[in-house]
Design an enzyme around this catalytic site. Sequence first.
Site, PDB file in Angstrom:
ATOM      1  N   GLU A  85      -6.827   3.025   8.840  1.00  0.00           N
ATOM      2  CA  GLU A  85      -6.337   4.394   8.635  1.00  0.00           C
ATOM      3  C   GLU A  85      -7.261   5.398   9.294  1.00  0.00           C
ATOM      4  O   GLU A  85      -8.370   5.072   9.716  1.00  0.00           O
ATOM      5  CB  GLU A  85      -6.190   4.708   7.138  1.00  0.00           C
ATOM      6  CG  GLU A  85      -7.488   4.759   6.393  1.00  0.00           C
ATOM      7  CD  GLU A  85      -7.356   5.423   5.023  1.00  0.00           C
ATOM      8  OE1 GLU A  85      -6.353   6.103   4.774  1.00  0.00           O
ATOM      9  OE2 GLU A  85      -8.269   5.272   4.210  1.00  0.00           O
ATOM     10  N   LYS A  94       0.827  -1.205   0.000  1.00  0.00           N
ATOM     11  CA  LYS A  94       0.000   0.000   0.000  1.00  0.00           C
ATOM     12  C   LYS A  94       0.861   1.254   0.000  1.00  0.00           C
ATOM     13  O   LYS A  94       1.929   1.283   0.608  1.00  0.00           O
ATOM     14  CB  LYS A  94      -0.902   0.026   1.251  1.00  0.00           C
ATOM     15  CG  LYS A  94      -1.920  -1.096   1.286  1.00  0.00           C
ATOM     16  CD  LYS A  94      -2.607  -1.179   2.631  1.00  0.00           C
ATOM     17  CE  LYS A  94      -3.909  -0.432   2.653  1.00  0.00           C
ATOM     18  NZ  LYS A  94      -4.662  -0.715   3.912  1.00  0.00           N
ATOM     19  N   VAL A 153     -17.750  11.217   2.960  1.00  0.00           N
ATOM     20  CA  VAL A 153     -18.923  11.217   2.072  1.00  0.00           C
ATOM     21  C   VAL A 153     -20.135  10.654   2.823  1.00  0.00           C
ATOM     22  O   VAL A 153     -21.244  11.189   2.761  1.00  0.00           O
ATOM     23  CB  VAL A 153     -18.643  10.352   0.814  1.00  0.00           C
ATOM     24  CG1 VAL A 153     -19.893  10.161  -0.014  1.00  0.00           C
ATOM     25  CG2 VAL A 153     -17.518  10.954  -0.016  1.00  0.00           C
ATOM     26  N   GLY A 158      -8.772   4.242  -2.552  1.00  0.00           N
ATOM     27  CA  GLY A 158      -8.638   2.875  -3.061  1.00  0.00           C
ATOM     28  C   GLY A 158      -7.527   2.705  -4.085  1.00  0.00           C
ATOM     29  O   GLY A 158      -7.396   1.652  -4.690  1.00  0.00           O
ATOM     30  N   GLU A 216       1.031  -4.864   4.340  1.00  0.00           N
ATOM     31  CA  GLU A 216       0.049  -5.381   5.296  1.00  0.00           C
ATOM     32  C   GLU A 216      -0.345  -6.775   4.866  1.00  0.00           C
ATOM     33  O   GLU A 216      -0.310  -7.097   3.672  1.00  0.00           O
ATOM     34  CB  GLU A 216      -1.235  -4.514   5.263  1.00  0.00           C
ATOM     35  CG  GLU A 216      -1.253  -3.364   6.218  1.00  0.00           C
ATOM     36  CD  GLU A 216      -2.571  -2.605   6.182  1.00  0.00           C
ATOM     37  OE1 GLU A 216      -3.524  -3.023   5.486  1.00  0.00           O
ATOM     38  OE2 GLU A 216      -2.647  -1.570   6.846  1.00  0.00           O
ATOM     39  N   HIS A 271     -15.389  -3.714   6.184  1.00  0.00           N
ATOM     40  CA  HIS A 271     -14.821  -2.388   6.437  1.00  0.00           C
ATOM     41  C   HIS A 271     -15.789  -1.702   7.394  1.00  0.00           C
ATOM     42  O   HIS A 271     -16.936  -1.416   7.039  1.00  0.00           O
ATOM     43  CB  HIS A 271     -14.704  -1.603   5.124  1.00  0.00           C
ATOM     44  CG  HIS A 271     -14.336  -0.158   5.309  1.00  0.00           C
ATOM     45  ND1 HIS A 271     -13.202   0.402   4.758  1.00  0.00           N
ATOM     46  CD2 HIS A 271     -14.942   0.846   5.988  1.00  0.00           C
ATOM     47  CE1 HIS A 271     -13.134   1.678   5.100  1.00  0.00           C
ATOM     48  NE2 HIS A 271     -14.183   1.973   5.837  1.00  0.00           N
ATOM     49  N   ASN A 289      -9.079   9.164   8.686  1.00  0.00           N
ATOM     50  CA  ASN A 289      -9.396  10.206   7.714  1.00  0.00           C
ATOM     51  C   ASN A 289      -9.674  11.494   8.463  1.00  0.00           C
ATOM     52  O   ASN A 289     -10.603  11.567   9.268  1.00  0.00           O
ATOM     53  CB  ASN A 289     -10.580   9.799   6.848  1.00  0.00           C
ATOM     54  CG  ASN A 289     -10.210   8.723   5.856  1.00  0.00           C
ATOM     55  OD1 ASN A 289      -9.084   8.697   5.360  1.00  0.00           O
ATOM     56  ND2 ASN A 289     -11.121   7.826   5.577  1.00  0.00           N
ATOM     57  N   ARG A 302     -11.016  14.376   8.037  1.00  0.00           N
ATOM     58  CA  ARG A 302     -11.973  15.265   7.352  1.00  0.00           C
ATOM     59  C   ARG A 302     -13.357  14.663   7.496  1.00  0.00           C
ATOM     60  O   ARG A 302     -13.498  13.567   8.031  1.00  0.00           O
ATOM     61  CB  ARG A 302     -11.619  15.325   5.873  1.00  0.00           C
ATOM     62  CG  ARG A 302     -11.563  13.904   5.326  1.00  0.00           C
ATOM     63  CD  ARG A 302     -11.563  13.800   3.843  1.00  0.00           C
ATOM     64  NE  ARG A 302     -11.118  12.491   3.403  1.00  0.00           N
ATOM     65  CZ  ARG A 302     -11.908  11.434   3.232  1.00  0.00           C
ATOM     66  NH1 ARG A 302     -13.201  11.516   3.486  1.00  0.00           N
ATOM     67  NH2 ARG A 302     -11.421  10.282   2.835  1.00  0.00           N
TER      68      ARG A 302
HETATM   69  P1  ADP Z   1      -8.069   4.229   0.796  1.00  0.00           P
HETATM   70  O1  ADP Z   1      -7.569   5.319   1.651  1.00  0.00           O
HETATM   71  O2  ADP Z   1      -7.473   4.209  -0.558  1.00  0.00           O
HETATM   72  O3  ADP Z   1      -9.558   4.115   0.801  1.00  0.00           O
HETATM   73  P2  ADP Z   1      -7.846   2.031   2.672  1.00  0.00           P
HETATM   74  O4  ADP Z   1      -6.614   1.729   3.425  1.00  0.00           O
HETATM   75  O5  ADP Z   1      -8.956   2.715   3.392  1.00  0.00           O
HETATM   76  O6  ADP Z   1      -7.455   2.901   1.391  1.00  0.00           O
HETATM   77  O7  ADP Z   1      -8.398   0.727   1.996  1.00  0.00           O
HETATM   78  C1  ADP Z   1      -9.504   0.729   1.117  1.00  0.00           C
HETATM   79  C2  ADP Z   1     -10.125  -0.655   1.057  1.00  0.00           C
HETATM   80  O8  ADP Z   1      -9.149  -1.624   0.655  1.00  0.00           O
HETATM   81  C3  ADP Z   1     -10.619  -1.174   2.393  1.00  0.00           C
HETATM   82  O9  ADP Z   1     -11.915  -0.707   2.686  1.00  0.00           O
HETATM   83  C4  ADP Z   1     -10.583  -2.683   2.174  1.00  0.00           C
HETATM   84  O10 ADP Z   1     -11.689  -3.109   1.415  1.00  0.00           O
HETATM   85  C5  ADP Z   1      -9.352  -2.863   1.325  1.00  0.00           C
HETATM   86  N1  ADP Z   1      -8.167  -3.175   2.161  1.00  0.00           N
HETATM   87  C6  ADP Z   1      -7.230  -2.306   2.608  1.00  0.00           C
HETATM   88  N2  ADP Z   1      -6.295  -2.923   3.358  1.00  0.00           N
HETATM   89  C7  ADP Z   1      -6.625  -4.233   3.376  1.00  0.00           C
HETATM   90  C8  ADP Z   1      -6.064  -5.413   3.970  1.00  0.00           C
HETATM   91  N3  ADP Z   1      -4.943  -5.348   4.701  1.00  0.00           N
HETATM   92  N4  ADP Z   1      -6.685  -6.579   3.792  1.00  0.00           N
HETATM   93  C9  ADP Z   1      -7.832  -6.664   3.050  1.00  0.00           C
HETATM   94  N5  ADP Z   1      -8.405  -5.620   2.457  1.00  0.00           N
HETATM   95  C10 ADP Z   1      -7.832  -4.410   2.615  1.00  0.00           C
END
Ligand code: ADP
Length: 461
Positions: free
Chosen positions: A290, A160, A297, A167, A202, A210, A292, A294
């Site tokens: 993470e 990531k 949506v 996403g 990760e 989520h 956010n 702010r």
């Molecule tokens: P962004 O800031 O781009 O939205 P996120 O870290 O919030 O990134 O991740 C977006 C989505 O990606 C999550 O809601 C989940 O569906 C998937 N995701 C992220 N990290 C993982 C992980 N370690 N394992 C499985 N799915 C993940």
Amino acid sequence: MKLFKKILIANRGEIAIRIIRACRELDIKTVAIFSDIERDAMHVRLADESICIGPAVLSSSYLNIPAILSAAEVTDAEAIHPGYGFLSENPQFAEACATSGITFIGPSTETIKSGGDKSKARQIMKRKGVPVVPGSDGPVVTEEAATKIAKKIGFPVIFKASSGGGGRGMRIVHDEGGAANAFHMAQREALAAFGNSELYVEKYLNPIRHIEVQIIADGKGNVVHLGERDCSVQRRHQKLIEEAPSPMATEKFRKRIGELAVKAAKAMKYKNAGTIEFIVDQDQNVYFMEINTRVQVEHPVTEEITGVDIIKEQIKIAAGLPLSFKQNEIKIAGHSIECRINAEDPEKFIPCPGKITFFHQPGGPGIRVDTAAYNGWVVPSQYDSMIAKLIVHAKNREEAIIRMKRALDEFIIEGIKTTISFHKKVLNHPDFVKGSVNTSFIERLASGDAGSSGSNDDKPS
Ligand code: ADP
């Protein structure tokens, strides 16, 4: 106490209108900004004043910090609300506001910085005892180091981008053979999208939900959470439907995840409204993903079930007021669902901008439509394709689903393609009706086997 006399809204579309509404009710004047293709935009029409700040291209208008600050200065705006996206999580912007003597409605520059560095945020959480997804301690610079960590925690893993968002900048890696290639692809993608190629690793957990928690803090020691939102209905890691409360959450679970979110907020010295995003696995283990810094949506679903106006609270906190409620005063009432209506082909999800030749939005009991769209509006191709948020509130989840289906049937948008028909399909799907979804649900739906395998059978315990 007078909060602010005038606020400039550094955004467009539905969120600009949402902020104008809060300001009106607080007796605060508003300034809209717009790019030169948005003279006829609804947020421009509804604000008290408006200023064109440049051409359509983002760097010249909605991301143009000097132009936005000049607009605030010439209109005597005392504060700026950044909405979501655009400059909302840009620490340089928050800093520039402070330097110009304008209040930035959001957390401190320091908090925005540490929230925006996802790898650093993970380290902070780990130190403070908030569980994080197993992975690297900080950024990973070489493919060899990434592969070593991946082998240690076990495949599949996900690479990531430290400064990722929306996403993007993520690569799932299933085995050692694919690691090097994925590492370089993710680096390149991260550099192109965020101007920073830094990555972290990760464990890729699946199936998961989520689940995120809305928090609100006044910077005077009061940190309150407003319960969870379930955003598991996603396509390519982007949210499509959100609901609150989560169908899997018991009172006990809500208390546990809520307390973790408050702990996370305190670790960040949080002030204003924010969201702590978590991954929840089938055994209901909760991992920080993470923060956010702010408004989200999907904030309306929380507003519907708690009665708290999150935007008004953001403004009051920025004006220096303490929170007017305590944790034990927050009560969850009923159930709320939000469908993001995008100007997209509902099969291929390709943007479909153009002129709306007929527009009728649903209404009646329990319906809220947050939109900047109207009859005759030309949806621009330059910006996000989300054109409306359809939100319902009802006594319980079952009735909220019935209400959403009724509202989707009433929603008529002609001239462009939208995702309304896609939402109808999801709302009718037995797994969604059962509340048994995970983040792979839409992909499985598209491949025709949703419900047959891997569904997240997490019953409330
Ligand atoms: P962004 O800031 O781009 O939205 P996120 O870290 O919030 O990134 O991740 C977006 C989505 O990606 C999550 O809601 C989940 O569906 C998937 N995701 C992220 N990290 C993982 C992980 N370690 N394992 C499985 N799915 C993940």
